[in-house]
Design a protein around this motif. Structure first.
Motif, mmCIF file in Angstrom:
data_model
loop_
_atom_site.group_PDB
_atom_site.id
_atom_site.type_symbol
_atom_site.label_atom_id
_atom_site.label_comp_id
_atom_site.label_asym_id
_atom_site.label_seq_id
_atom_site.Cartn_x
_atom_site.Cartn_y
_atom_site.Cartn_z
ATOM 1 N N UNK A 27 0.766 -1.466 0.041
ATOM 2 C CA UNK A 27 -0.037 -0.038 0.242
ATOM 3 C C UNK A 27 0.919 1.284 -0.121
ATOM 4 N N UNK A 28 1.967 1.118 0.793
ATOM 5 C CA UNK A 28 2.960 2.553 0.851
ATOM 6 C C UNK A 28 3.689 2.539 -0.654
ATOM 7 N N UNK A 29 3.816 1.568 -1.180
ATOM 8 C CA UNK A 29 4.655 1.696 -2.492
ATOM 9 C C UNK A 29 3.801 2.075 -3.736
ATOM 10 N N UNK A 30 3.172 3.124 -3.677
ATOM 11 C CA UNK A 30 2.300 3.766 -4.809
ATOM 12 C C UNK A 30 3.025 3.968 -6.219
ATOM 13 N N UNK A 31 4.396 4.135 -6.182
ATOM 14 C CA UNK A 31 4.867 4.431 -7.422
ATOM 15 C C UNK A 31 4.896 3.060 -8.292
ATOM 16 N N UNK A 35 2.566 2.301 -12.138
ATOM 17 C CA UNK A 35 2.847 1.599 -13.528
ATOM 18 C C UNK A 35 2.032 0.326 -13.777
ATOM 19 N N UNK A 36 1.414 -0.376 -12.588
ATOM 20 C CA UNK A 36 0.786 -1.393 -13.003
ATOM 21 C C UNK A 36 -0.846 -0.852 -13.521
ATOM 22 N N UNK A 37 -1.073 0.245 -13.062
ATOM 23 C CA UNK A 37 -2.507 0.782 -13.345
ATOM 24 C C UNK A 37 -3.603 0.030 -12.398
ATOM 25 N N UNK A 38 -3.059 -0.438 -11.179
ATOM 26 C CA UNK A 38 -3.835 -0.863 -10.318
ATOM 27 C C UNK A 38 -3.599 -0.604 -9.017
ATOM 28 N N UNK A 39 -4.178 -1.038 -7.719
ATOM 29 C CA UNK A 39 -4.059 -0.787 -6.366
ATOM 30 C C UNK A 39 -3.656 -2.260 -5.793
#
Length: 166
Positions: A27-31, A35-39
């Protein structure tokens, strides 16, 4: 295989029991996820518990967490003897966002390469999203180079990278 090479961390296989730790790290690694276009979700992380290429078994998969003082520092997902018998393939590596830039990732990958070399492997390969320049830079700094062709997954262009274990 891994424990003697990573003595400063407690290594735990990622299972249902510690999936929430991985989720919190992701969750903390938003960058990475941009690139994956997902959460990240518990479900898409759970899928990594058994994510294998054709012909490989769960015995070939290592999905581990590196813990220090009960805090998850990094995760590593790799497959041995794939795509050939001399190669280990890193499917996923991520350091806790709060600990990035401290040399932890470099140290872990360096120790992994020593471990794999001592186990008889000659190469480590991985795929990296072409637009993720931070990740590409990290892997190049750790001795990986671009090899092979680009693969269009439909949502991203993935480039192959490899390191020869000398």
């Amino acid at each position: 295989m891994l424990e003697s090479y990573f003595s400063q961390y407690k290594i735990k296989r990622i299972t249902e029991k510690n999936l929430i730790d991985v989720y919190e790290l992701c969750k903390k690694n938003t960058s990475y996820y941009k690139y994956l276009n997902m959460a990240p979700t518990i479900q898409n992380i759970r899928e990594e518990l058994t994510n294998l290429p054709p012909g490989k078994t769960i015995n070939d998969l290592y999905f581990v967490g590196f813990y220090k003082e009960n805090q998850l520092v990094a995760i590593l997902h790799f497959i041995i003897k794939w795509p050939d018998i001399n190669t280990a393939y890193i499917g996923w590596f991520m350091v806790n966002k709060d600990m990035q830039g401290m040399g932890i990732g470099k140290k872990l990958i360096g120790e992994l390469c020593v471990c794999l070399k001592n186990e008889g492997f000659k190469y480590v390969k991985l795929g990296c999203i072409k637009n993720n320049v931070e990740a590409i830079s990290f892997w190049i700094k750790n001795g990986f180079s671009l090899v092979g062709s680009e693969i269009d997954t439909g949502s991203n262009i993935v480039i192959s990278m490899q390191k020869k274990l000398d």
